[in-house]
Scaffold this active site. Structure first.
Site, PDB file in Angstrom:
ATOM      1  N   ALA A   1      -7.992   7.933   2.905  1.00  0.00           N
ATOM      2  CA  ALA A   1      -9.423   8.024   2.555  1.00  0.00           C
ATOM      3  C   ALA A   1      -9.945   9.455   2.605  1.00  0.00           C
ATOM      4  O   ALA A   1      -9.659  10.200   3.543  1.00  0.00           O
ATOM      5  CB  ALA A   1     -10.239   7.151   3.495  1.00  0.00           C
ATOM      6  N   ASP A   2     -10.740   9.795   1.606  1.00  0.00           N
ATOM      7  CA  ASP A   2     -11.479  11.054   1.588  1.00  0.00           C
ATOM      8  C   ASP A   2     -12.876  10.752   2.136  1.00  0.00           C
ATOM      9  O   ASP A   2     -13.368   9.640   2.003  1.00  0.00           O
ATOM     10  CB  ASP A   2     -11.567  11.557   0.136  1.00  0.00           C
ATOM     11  CG  ASP A   2     -12.222  12.916   0.030  1.00  0.00           C
ATOM     12  OD1 ASP A   2     -12.420  13.571   1.073  1.00  0.00           O
ATOM     13  OD2 ASP A   2     -12.535  13.328  -1.096  1.00  0.00           O
TER      14      ASP A   2
ATOM     15  N   HIS B   1     -12.142  20.891  -0.669  1.00  0.00           N
ATOM     16  CA  HIS B   1     -11.345  20.521   0.509  1.00  0.00           C
ATOM     17  C   HIS B   1     -12.211  20.887   1.715  1.00  0.00           C
ATOM     18  O   HIS B   1     -12.419  22.076   1.991  1.00  0.00           O
ATOM     19  CB  HIS B   1     -10.058  21.348   0.590  1.00  0.00           C
ATOM     20  CG  HIS B   1      -8.929  20.785  -0.210  1.00  0.00           C
ATOM     21  ND1 HIS B   1      -7.713  21.411  -0.295  1.00  0.00           N
ATOM     22  CD2 HIS B   1      -8.819  19.659  -0.940  1.00  0.00           C
ATOM     23  CE1 HIS B   1      -6.893  20.693  -1.054  1.00  0.00           C
ATOM     24  NE2 HIS B   1      -7.556  19.627  -1.460  1.00  0.00           N
TER      25      HIS B   1
ATOM     26  N   GLU C   1      -4.051  27.125   3.070  1.00  0.00           N
ATOM     27  CA  GLU C   1      -5.268  27.701   2.497  1.00  0.00           C
ATOM     28  C   GLU C   1      -6.191  28.160   3.604  1.00  0.00           C
ATOM     29  O   GLU C   1      -5.869  28.067   4.790  1.00  0.00           O
ATOM     30  CB  GLU C   1      -5.952  26.703   1.552  1.00  0.00           C
ATOM     31  CG  GLU C   1      -6.336  25.390   2.174  1.00  0.00           C
ATOM     32  CD  GLU C   1      -6.763  24.340   1.144  1.00  0.00           C
ATOM     33  OE1 GLU C   1      -6.442  24.465  -0.045  1.00  0.00           O
ATOM     34  OE2 GLU C   1      -7.429  23.377   1.561  1.00  0.00           O
TER      35      GLU C   1
ATOM     36  N   THR D   1      -5.496  -6.020  -0.626  1.00  0.00           N
ATOM     37  CA  THR D   1      -6.023  -6.847  -1.709  1.00  0.00           C
ATOM     38  C   THR D   1      -6.967  -6.068  -2.636  1.00  0.00           C
ATOM     39  O   THR D   1      -7.360  -6.573  -3.673  1.00  0.00           O
ATOM     40  CB  THR D   1      -6.774  -8.077  -1.151  1.00  0.00           C
ATOM     41  OG1 THR D   1      -7.744  -7.604  -0.219  1.00  0.00           O
ATOM     42  CG2 THR D   1      -5.826  -9.034  -0.446  1.00  0.00           C
ATOM     43  N   GLY D   2      -7.310  -4.840  -2.251  1.00  0.00           N
ATOM     44  CA  GLY D   2      -8.183  -4.034  -3.112  1.00  0.00           C
ATOM     45  C   GLY D   2      -7.399  -3.468  -4.286  1.00  0.00           C
ATOM     46  O   GLY D   2      -6.164  -3.527  -4.315  1.00  0.00           O
ATOM     47  N   LYS D   3      -8.136  -2.905  -5.244  1.00  0.00           N
ATOM     48  CA  LYS D   3      -7.499  -2.394  -6.464  1.00  0.00           C
ATOM     49  C   LYS D   3      -6.447  -1.336  -6.131  1.00  0.00           C
ATOM     50  O   LYS D   3      -5.299  -1.417  -6.553  1.00  0.00           O
ATOM     51  CB  LYS D   3      -8.589  -1.804  -7.374  1.00  0.00           C
ATOM     52  CG  LYS D   3      -8.109  -1.462  -8.756  1.00  0.00           C
ATOM     53  CD  LYS D   3      -9.257  -0.983  -9.626  1.00  0.00           C
ATOM     54  CE  LYS D   3      -9.535   0.494  -9.406  1.00  0.00           C
ATOM     55  NZ  LYS D   3     -10.596   1.056 -10.229  1.00  0.00           N
TER      56      LYS D   3
ATOM     57  N   LYS E   1      -9.203 -12.511   4.098  1.00  0.00           N
ATOM     58  CA  LYS E   1      -8.276 -12.901   3.026  1.00  0.00           C
ATOM     59  C   LYS E   1      -6.916 -13.332   3.573  1.00  0.00           C
ATOM     60  O   LYS E   1      -5.920 -13.351   2.842  1.00  0.00           O
ATOM     61  CB  LYS E   1      -8.132 -11.760   2.019  1.00  0.00           C
ATOM     62  CG  LYS E   1      -9.476 -11.429   1.363  1.00  0.00           C
ATOM     63  CD  LYS E   1      -9.363 -10.792   0.026  1.00  0.00           C
ATOM     64  CE  LYS E   1     -10.750 -10.685  -0.611  1.00  0.00           C
ATOM     65  NZ  LYS E   1     -10.786  -9.889  -1.800  1.00  0.00           N
TER      66      LYS E   1
END
Lengths: 323, 491
Positions: A104-105, A279, A240, A23-25, A49
């Site tokens: 998620a970061d 990173h 990397e 439901t989030g953006k 919700k």
């Protein structure tokens, strides 16, 4: 139908998805991209919700409620804040989810380690955190790849290249450009020009393992999935500095666990040891984690390491023409 | 990785009941004279080789205490001075708990480390290190630690210290926690004499910020522009805006390039392309990612553009951004219009709406105060880097001109607050506008139209800070809508 890469990552042939934070953006807009690409999203989860719908997808208060209503659900994609990722993982695991993608970061390294620990002991698979997700050209997409569904469908076409990467942008770029008609780039024999005609080699799947120090799935584990995937003829990727992921990938190639040809571009040649990077996983903590050590290990194992990112495509084309 | 000053590490250990050498934190002379000798330790986060640097001193008298305390407190970055008592040490040991990221075959977790040779460098401990790996979900108990320690009269006390350290390590999600030395006193007690910790800023929970402080990132170390970016991140936290200025000296004749690179991969590509070159001097490192809004992109770009030495602004994504490149283009255009400083600009859009973003720039380029070169997404940053010298030569010298006025002379009829932005709507101009492009451009339908006045908040969605309304108003409307986005002022 040929099974997608998830068959080899998590034993799932035809994934059915629940979206945490639907439901989030971001959850809402990305779910549209996923379903537009063909992903079967059956339910969403947002505490408080339950009972709502997002684009016709029912929302539940908890994952267990969603799975009770749709027992076929086996995969979860998460758009939840970094601090809630560990508890959401536990909730999904308790509900029997076998594959999870965490975008998620900023997830703490302890939480990421606990997530990997739980996934190993409980026998499920995580991709991420801090990943744009993954895409398979059999018709599913988890996460943020592509921007919009029609763009993703146009830019990721079925083919023989498997993409593994620690960078979100480069995952998408390496995947899409293998599908782009008349792609220009450095030619393996010298010069710069068109690498192929109307039809590029295409991709089987794109797996972004994420830029964090403790990924749920490592580069090696992603490469092993492509090794088992009959569509994939060559593995191309971005590695990397920091962590030992490229080192163990090199070891697996050297000892024959990975036999398919591999082309890699390595970032971090000029990264100083001990300096924090954007990173989080790219920070160098030991000599083995440096660019030089990784390049040496990969080359000695037989991996083609290219000097510039746009040289990946020509090398892949050259490998494919020699198979 | 941020390091925790010793006195802060002690505070964490104390909460877990780990015995410490008696000590107190001083920011001025103590009220009562201590029993000498005492040791003064300047508390500078991240400081290493403290003894060599004169940051640790033995004090034997009151006059010495006053003089040394003043001098240590005046050291740059010194948060306070830790005063510890002299203790009667029989032997010194080494204890640590460190994070272990694991591998494809080994589970990540923690490692308890112990050595009977404490107080010295790691080299002398190499052969004598006792290691105990543990999963984070199953930390070892004191009894389990005791089983792996060499036996000695001190073992029980040290196992207790290590168990307390494991608890501290887990509770505060530390990466390194070291006690060196742990002292065994002549009366048999074991206590921590010196300690340090490394932590992750992302692991600090709400309410614990005071315990961790700045973690070695002293504000005196950061530049004004870095502090500006920090302030932008604080008041608009969605999306990453990473920025660090180059402290190295610019080689003679090198082109100074200010960058806004997108994604960690984009940052790496730029560094790979420029790292070995003497003719290009990157003024800053940068990485914007995670779906930051155009509002935030604009403010970040203004900070990047404020680097006075810049010869060029270089913007590129690493690949295929999921965020709208058109919104980012609107942010860049606004920054180039409004920045007092203007330089030639190279840009590569990549991802959603990249064609529209390029088209916007091709349309507005003739109106900009400096030359712009746009690249299709197929051109990689390394190829763009090869173009820098030629582009700068063709751009020639850019004359300093006034930026576009951000505030119009006429009083705006209406303002809409959408933090950190403020819409200024010139009702007289908007009243003449028949096409109302701002409404059509708004992706969330935040704006509605008020007859005779112009756009108003009253649509169905909320503003996501994409800047499209302002961009199309300037391109196809009457330029009656302006969005003010303040740049934080920092000391």
């Amino acid at each position: 139908m040929m099974p997608g890469i998830l068959e080899h990552l998590a034993g799932i042939g035809d994934p059915r998805v629940v979206v945490f934070g639907i439901t989030g953006k971001q959850g809402q807009s990305t779910t549209r991209v996923m379903t537009g690409f063909g992903t079967k999203v059956l339910a969403g989860v947002t505490p408080g919700k339950g009972g709502q719908e997002v684009d016709g997808i029912p929302v539940f208060n908890s994952c267990s409620e969603a799975v009770a209503a749709f027992p076929a659900i086996d995969t979860a994609v998460f758009f939840v804040p970094a601090g809630a990722v560990l508890s959401a993982t536990r909730e999904a695991a308790a509900a029997g989810i076998r594959f999870m993608v965490h975008t998620a970061d900023g997830v703490s390294t302890h939480d990421a380690a606990l997530m990997r620990e739980i996934s190993i002991t409980d026998g499920f698979r995580i991709v991420g955190p801090n990943t744009v997700g993954m895409l398979d050209t059999t018709g599913f997409l988890f996460g943020l790849i592509g921007g919009n569904a029609s763009w993703a469908r146009r830019n990721y076409l079925p083919g023989s290249v498997g993409i593994i990467s620690r960078s979100g942008g480069l995952s998408q770029l390496l995947g899409a450009f293998h599908c782009r008609p008349h792609l220009p780039g450095p030619l393996p024999g010298g010069g710069y020009g068109e690498l192929w005609g109307e039809k590029g080699p295409g991709v089987s799947a794109v797996i972004c393992v994420g830029g964090d120090p403790v990924p749920g799935t490592t580069l090696l584990e992603a490469a092993e999935a492509f090794e088992a995937d009959p569509r994939t003829k060559v593995i191309a990727g971005y590695g990397e500095t920091g962590t030992m992921q490229e080192n163990e990938l090199a070891e697996a190639v050297a000892n024959g666990r990975i036999r398919k040809p591999m082309v890699m571009f390595l970032g971090g040649k000029f990264t100083a040891a001990g300096v924090s990077q954007s990173h989080a996983g790219a920070m160098i903590r030991s000599e083995a984690e440096t660019w030089d050590a990784k390049r040496k290990a990969l080359e000695e194992a037989g991996v083609k390491v290219v000097d510039r990112p746009d040289a990946v495509f020509g090398s892949v084309a050259s490998v494919l023409s020699s198979i | 990785m941020p390091a925790l000053a010793e006195y802060r590490t002690r505070a964490l250990l104390e909460r877990e009941g780990v015995p410490l050498v008696p000590g107190s934190v001083l920011r001025g002379l103590p009220e009562t004279t201590p029993a000498f000798p005492v040791f003064l330790k300047a508390q500078i986060p991240g400081a290493t080789s403290r003894k060599k640097a004169g940051l640790v001193r033995r004090i034997d008298s009151a006059p010495d205490l006053a003089a040394n305390l003043d001098e240590l407190l005046s050291r740059e970055g010194c948060e306070c001075v830790l005063m510890t008592s002299g203790v009667d040490i029989e032997r010194e040991l080494y204890c640590a708990v460190v994070f272990d990221g694991g591998s494809s075959s080994d589970m990540p977790g923690g490692r308890v480390l112990f050595s009977e040779s404490g107080g010295s460098g790691i080299e002398s401990r190499a052969g004598s290190l006792v290691e105990m790996r543990f999963p984070l979900s199953k930390p070892p108990s004191k009894e389990e630690i005791l089983k792996v320690l060499p036996s000695g009269g001190w073992s029980d006390g040290v196992a207790g210290i290590l168990a307390g350290m494991v608890g501290t390590f887990l509770k505060y999600r530390l990466l390194v926690l070291e006690a060196n030395p742990v002292a065994i006193l002549r009366d048999g007690r074991a206590l921590v004499v010196d300690c340090r910790a490394e932590f992750e800023s992302r692991a600090v929970r709400k309410g614990e910020e005071e315990l961790f402080g700045t973690g070695g990132v002293s504000s005196s170390d950061s530049t004004q522009i870095e502090r500006t970016v920090e302030a932008i991140n604080r008041d608009d936290p969605a999306g990453t805006a990473f920025f660090r200025q180059n402290r190295a000296a610019r080689p003679a004749g090198a082109a100074a390039v200010a960058t806004n690179l997108c994604g960690g991969g984009g940052k790496m590509l730029w560094e790979m392309a420029t790292g070995g070159r003497e003719d290009i001097f990157p003024l800053n490192e940068s990485d914007t990612s995670g779906g930051l809004s155009a509002f935030k992109s604009y403010r970040f770009l203004r900070a990047v553009l404020s680097q006075e030495e810049a010869d060029l602004l270089f913007f590129t994504g690493s690949g295929m951004a999921f965020q709208s490149q058109l919104h980012i283009a609107a942010a860049i255009w606004k920054a180039l219009r409004e920045s007092p400083r203007v330089v030639p600009f190279m840009v590569r859009f990549g991802g959603t709406d990249e064609d529209k973003a390029r088209a916007l720039f091709e349309r507005v380029s003739p109106t900009l105060r400096a030359p712009v070169r746009t690249y299709p997404s197929e051109v990689f940053p390394n190829a763009m880097v090869d173009d820098i010298a030629g582009f700068l030569a063709s751009a020639g010298k850019v004359e300093a001109t006034r930026p576009e006025d951000s505030h119009r002379s006429s009083e705006p009829a209406f303002e809409i607050e959408v933090p950190p932005g403020r819409f200024h709507i010139d009702g007289a101009l908007c009243a003449e506008c028949h096409d109302r492009p701002c409404l059509a451009s708004c992706p969330t339908k935040f704006l509605a139209w008020e007859e005779g006045s112009g756009p108003r908040p009253g649509g169905t969605g909320r503003c996501i800070g994409c800047l499209m309304c302002e961009a199309v108003c300037r391109l196809d409307g009457r330029a009656g809508l302006f969005i003010e986005l303040g740049i934080p002022e920092v000391e």
